[in-house]
Design an enzyme around this catalytic site. Structure first.
Site, PDB file in Angstrom:
ATOM      1  N   ASP A  38       0.865  -1.185   0.000  1.00 27.92           N
ATOM      2  CA  ASP A  38       0.000   0.000   0.000  1.00 27.92           C
ATOM      3  C   ASP A  38       0.900   1.233   0.000  1.00 27.92           C
ATOM      4  O   ASP A  38       2.068   1.165   0.364  1.00 27.92           O
ATOM      5  CB  ASP A  38      -0.907   0.028   1.251  1.00 27.92           C
ATOM      6  CG  ASP A  38      -2.179   0.837   1.049  1.00 27.92           C
ATOM      7  OD1 ASP A  38      -3.267   0.235   0.955  1.00 27.92           O
ATOM      8  OD2 ASP A  38      -2.094   2.084   0.973  1.00 27.92           O
ATOM      9  N   SER A 140     -16.242  -3.857  -9.359  1.00 33.31           N
ATOM     10  CA  SER A 140     -17.305  -3.184  -8.597  1.00 33.31           C
ATOM     11  C   SER A 140     -18.622  -3.477  -9.305  1.00 33.31           C
ATOM     12  O   SER A 140     -18.622  -3.861 -10.485  1.00 33.31           O
ATOM     13  CB  SER A 140     -17.027  -1.674  -8.614  1.00 33.31           C
ATOM     14  OG  SER A 140     -18.138  -0.943  -8.147  1.00 33.31           O
ATOM     15  N   TYR A 153     -15.154   6.368 -12.811  1.00 28.17           N
ATOM     16  CA  TYR A 153     -14.827   5.201 -11.970  1.00 28.17           C
ATOM     17  C   TYR A 153     -15.462   3.942 -12.563  1.00 28.17           C
ATOM     18  O   TYR A 153     -14.824   2.894 -12.656  1.00 28.17           O
ATOM     19  CB  TYR A 153     -15.349   5.458 -10.563  1.00 28.17           C
ATOM     20  CG  TYR A 153     -15.234   4.300  -9.590  1.00 28.17           C
ATOM     21  CD1 TYR A 153     -14.037   4.031  -8.932  1.00 28.17           C
ATOM     22  CD2 TYR A 153     -16.333   3.488  -9.315  1.00 28.17           C
ATOM     23  CE1 TYR A 153     -13.942   2.979  -8.030  1.00 28.17           C
ATOM     24  CE2 TYR A 153     -16.246   2.438  -8.418  1.00 28.17           C
ATOM     25  CZ  TYR A 153     -15.047   2.189  -7.773  1.00 28.17           C
ATOM     26  OH  TYR A 153     -14.956   1.140  -6.882  1.00 28.17           O
ATOM     27  N   LYS A 157     -13.676   0.493 -13.761  1.00 25.41           N
ATOM     28  CA  LYS A 157     -13.992  -0.825 -13.206  1.00 25.41           C
ATOM     29  C   LYS A 157     -14.509  -1.766 -14.298  1.00 25.41           C
ATOM     30  O   LYS A 157     -14.312  -2.982 -14.231  1.00 25.41           O
ATOM     31  CB  LYS A 157     -14.992  -0.694 -12.057  1.00 25.41           C
ATOM     32  CG  LYS A 157     -14.395  -0.022 -10.816  1.00 25.41           C
ATOM     33  CD  LYS A 157     -13.212  -0.815 -10.276  1.00 25.41           C
ATOM     34  CE  LYS A 157     -12.614  -0.229  -9.018  1.00 25.41           C
ATOM     35  NZ  LYS A 157     -11.486  -1.007  -8.484  1.00 25.41           N
ATOM     36  N   THR A 185     -22.156  -1.335  -2.456  1.00 24.91           N
ATOM     37  CA  THR A 185     -21.751  -0.283  -1.519  1.00 24.91           C
ATOM     38  C   THR A 185     -21.413  -0.929  -0.174  1.00 24.91           C
ATOM     39  O   THR A 185     -22.262  -1.565   0.442  1.00 24.91           O
ATOM     40  CB  THR A 185     -22.886   0.745  -1.342  1.00 24.91           C
ATOM     41  OG1 THR A 185     -23.256   1.217  -2.647  1.00 24.91           O
ATOM     42  CG2 THR A 185     -22.436   1.915  -0.497  1.00 24.91           C
TER      43      THR A 185
HETATM   44  N1  LIG Z   1     -15.895   0.215  -0.593  1.00 31.41           N
HETATM   45  C1  LIG Z   1     -16.763  -0.021  -1.535  1.00 31.41           C
HETATM   46  O1  LIG Z   1     -17.966   0.220  -1.361  1.00 31.41           O
HETATM   47  C2  LIG Z   1     -16.300  -0.604  -2.849  1.00 31.41           C
HETATM   48  C3  LIG Z   1     -17.281  -0.991  -3.761  1.00 31.41           C
HETATM   49  C4  LIG Z   1     -16.891  -1.541  -4.978  1.00 31.41           C
HETATM   50  C5  LIG Z   1     -15.553  -1.698  -5.263  1.00 31.41           C
HETATM   51  N2  LIG Z   1     -14.618  -1.311  -4.367  1.00 31.41           N
HETATM   52  C6  LIG Z   1     -13.214  -1.493  -4.737  1.00 31.41           C
HETATM   53  O2  LIG Z   1     -12.568  -2.256  -3.743  1.00 31.41           O
HETATM   54  C7  LIG Z   1     -11.207  -1.852  -3.642  1.00 31.41           C
HETATM   55  C8  LIG Z   1     -10.894  -1.516  -2.195  1.00 31.41           C
HETATM   56  O3  LIG Z   1     -11.725  -0.418  -1.788  1.00 31.41           O
HETATM   57  P1  LIG Z   1     -11.863   0.014  -0.265  1.00 31.41           P
HETATM   58  O4  LIG Z   1     -13.277   0.212   0.027  1.00 31.41           O
HETATM   59  O5  LIG Z   1     -11.067  -0.913   0.565  1.00 31.41           O
HETATM   60  O6  LIG Z   1     -11.155   1.455  -0.345  1.00 31.41           O
HETATM   61  P2  LIG Z   1     -10.213   2.160   0.747  1.00 31.41           P
HETATM   62  O7  LIG Z   1     -10.104   3.554   0.288  1.00 31.41           O
HETATM   63  O8  LIG Z   1     -10.696   1.873   2.132  1.00 31.41           O
HETATM   64  O9  LIG Z   1      -8.826   1.411   0.559  1.00 31.41           O
HETATM   65  C9  LIG Z   1      -8.089   1.509  -0.639  1.00 31.41           C
HETATM   66  C10 LIG Z   1      -6.639   1.268  -0.301  1.00 31.41           C
HETATM   67  O10 LIG Z   1      -5.885   1.372  -1.534  1.00 31.41           O
HETATM   68  C11 LIG Z   1      -4.740   2.166  -1.271  1.00 31.41           C
HETATM   69  N3  LIG Z   1      -4.322   2.825  -2.497  1.00 31.41           N
HETATM   70  C12 LIG Z   1      -5.024   3.690  -3.250  1.00 31.41           C
HETATM   71  N4  LIG Z   1      -4.274   4.118  -4.268  1.00 31.41           N
HETATM   72  C13 LIG Z   1      -3.071   3.526  -4.154  1.00 31.41           C
HETATM   73  C14 LIG Z   1      -1.875   3.579  -4.894  1.00 31.41           C
HETATM   74  N5  LIG Z   1      -1.735   4.356  -5.984  1.00 31.41           N
HETATM   75  N6  LIG Z   1      -0.827   2.835  -4.501  1.00 31.41           N
HETATM   76  C15 LIG Z   1      -0.925   2.053  -3.395  1.00 31.41           C
HETATM   77  N7  LIG Z   1      -2.037   1.964  -2.641  1.00 31.41           N
HETATM   78  C16 LIG Z   1      -3.093   2.702  -3.030  1.00 31.41           C
HETATM   79  C17 LIG Z   1      -5.168   3.184  -0.212  1.00 31.41           C
HETATM   80  O11 LIG Z   1      -4.060   3.723   0.470  1.00 31.41           O
HETATM   81  C18 LIG Z   1      -6.069   2.326   0.659  1.00 31.41           C
HETATM   82  O12 LIG Z   1      -5.345   1.697   1.688  1.00 31.41           O
HETATM   83  C19 LIG Z   1     -11.026  -0.682  -4.603  1.00 31.41           C
HETATM   84  O13 LIG Z   1     -10.465  -1.135  -5.801  1.00 31.41           O
HETATM   85  C20 LIG Z   1     -12.441  -0.200  -4.806  1.00 31.41           C
HETATM   86  O14 LIG Z   1     -12.598   0.455  -6.037  1.00 31.41           O
HETATM   87  C21 LIG Z   1     -14.967  -0.767  -3.159  1.00 31.41           C
END
Ligand SMILES: NC(=O)c1ccc[n+]([C@@H]2O[C@H](COP(=O)([O-])OP(=O)(O)OC[C@H]3O[C@@H](n4cnc5c(N)ncnc54)[C@H](O)[C@@H]3O)[C@@H](O)[C@H]2O)c1
Length: 254
Positions: A38, A140, A153, A157, A185
Site C-alpha cells: 500500500d 465493482s 470510476y 472498473k 456499496t
Molecule cells: N468500498 C466499496 O464500497 C467498494 C465498492 C466496490 C468496489 N470497491 C473497490 O474495492 C477496492 C478496495 O476499496 P476500499 O473500500 O477498501 O477502499 P479504501 O479507500 O478503504 O482502501 C483503498 C486502499 O488502496 C490504497 N491505495 C489507493 N491508491 C493507491 C496507490 N496508488 N498505490 C498504493 N495503494 C493505493 C489506499 O491507500 C487504501 O489503503 C477498490 O479497488 C475499490 O474500487 C470498493
C-alpha cells in the site's frame, strides 16, 4: 481448527484499509503468509500487526518499479506468491465523466486499471514457478452497470472486469485462475468519501438514501462479507471457477 491456507503465500495490494485490509486479515487467519502492499505506511503497519508472518512494502500501485519491488520482496522473503488480491483503487471525482480534468482521468486509470495489470504482470511469473495460482481483481457493481455519480470510476472498473476475463483466458492452461469481485456499496472509508462528495450533511444523507433504495437487501455490506467471497475465489474450493465477475452487492445488480 484446520487453517485451509496454511503454508500458502499471498499478496494483497491496498492492504492498509477497507476491503484489502479485511482480505489480508482473512488470509492470515487461514494461515497464509502475506505480502502487504500500500502507499499508506501507517495503515499498512496496523494491518501487519494483525497478520502474523506478513511482510510490508510501501509503494504506489501505479508504479511499475514499486510493484516489481513488491513482487521481488515477496519472492525473497516468503517465496513465490500463489494467491494475489488486487484491492488498491481510488474513487476519483464524483462528477459526470466529461467534467473530469485530463489529469484526474489519467490518475484514475493509472491506479484502477494499469495497477491491476502491473500486479498481474509482476506476480504471474511466480505463479508459473509454483505451477498454479489464483488472482482476484477488485472490480465493482460499477464495473457491471453504469453509474451516474461515478461515471469515470465505472469506466475504470468495467476495464477491470474485462481484464479479468482476458487474463483468465490467457493463463488457464498454466493453472492460473483469474476472477474479480464486484462489491456493491460497502461500509468504510471509500463509501464515506463517496457520500462526502455529495455536499453538506443533508445532501450526503440524500445520496445514502438513493444508494440504499437501489439495494434489495436494504443495507450496505461489510468488508468481511467481501473478504469471505475473495477467499472463496482465491482458494481451492473455487478450483473450477475462472473468468467470472462475482457481484456481492445485496442484490443491486440482480
Ligand atoms: N468500498 C466499496 O464500497 C467498494 C465498492 C466496490 C468496489 N470497491 C473497490 O474495492 C477496492 C478496495 O476499496 P476500499 O473500500 O477498501 O477502499 P479504501 O479507500 O478503504 O482502501 C483503498 C486502499 O488502496 C490504497 N491505495 C489507493 N491508491 C493507491 C496507490 N496508488 N498505490 C498504493 N495503494 C493505493 C489506499 O491507500 C487504501 O489503503 C477498490 O479497488 C475499490 O474500487 C470498493
Amino acid at each position: 481448527m484446520t487453517r485451509r491456507l496454511e503454508g500458502r503465500v499471498a499478496a494483497v495490494t491496498g492492504a492498509a484499509s477497507g476491503l484489502g485490509k479485511a482480505t489480508a486479515l482473512a488470509l492470515a487467519k487461514q494461515g497464509a503468509r502475506v505480502l502487504l502492499f500500500d502507499r499508506d505506511e501507517v495503515g499498512l503497519a496496523a494491518t501487519a500487526a494483525a497478520c502474523p508472518h506478513s511482510v510490508t512494502v510501501v509503494g504506489d500501485a501505479s508504479s511499475s518499479v514499486d510493484v516489481a519491488r513488491a513482487a521481488e520482496t515477496a519472492l525473497l522473503t516468503l517465496g513465490p506468491v500463489e494467491l494475489l488480491a488486487v484491492a488498491a483503487g481510488i474513487l476519483g471525482p464524483a462528477k459526470p465523466a466529461i467534467e473530469l480534468a485530463e489529469e484526474e482521468w489519467d490518475r484514475l486509470f493509472a491506479i484502477n486499471v494499469k495497477g491491476p495489470w502491473l500486479a498481474a504482470r509482476a506476480f504471474i511469473p511466480q505463479m508459473r514457478e509454483r505451477g498454479r495460482g489464483s488472482i482476484v481483481l477488485f472490480s465493482s457493481t460499477a464495473g457491471l452497470i453504469g453509474s451516474r455519480f461515478l461515471s469515470a470510476y465505472s469506466a475504470s472498473k468495467g476495464a477491470v472486469t474485462m481484464l479479468t476475463r482476458s487474463l483468465a483466458l490467457n493463463h488457464a492452461a498454466e493453472h492460473i485462475r483469474v476472477n474479480c469481485i464486484c462489491p456493491g456499496t460497502i461500509n468504510g472509508p471509500m463509501t464515506d468519501a463517496s457520500f462526502a462528495q455529495a455536499g453538506d450533511v443533508a445532501a450526503q444523507e440524500a445520496r445514502a438514501q438513493i444508494m440504499l433504495s437501489g439495494i434489495p437487501l436494504r443495507r450496505f455490506g461489510e468488508p468481511e462479507e467481501i473478504a469471505t467471497a475473495v477467499l472463496y475465489l482465491l482458494g481451492d474450493e473455487a478450483g473450477f471457477t475462472t473468468g467470472i465477475a462475482l457481484p456481492v452487492d445485496g442484490g443491486r445488480t440482480a
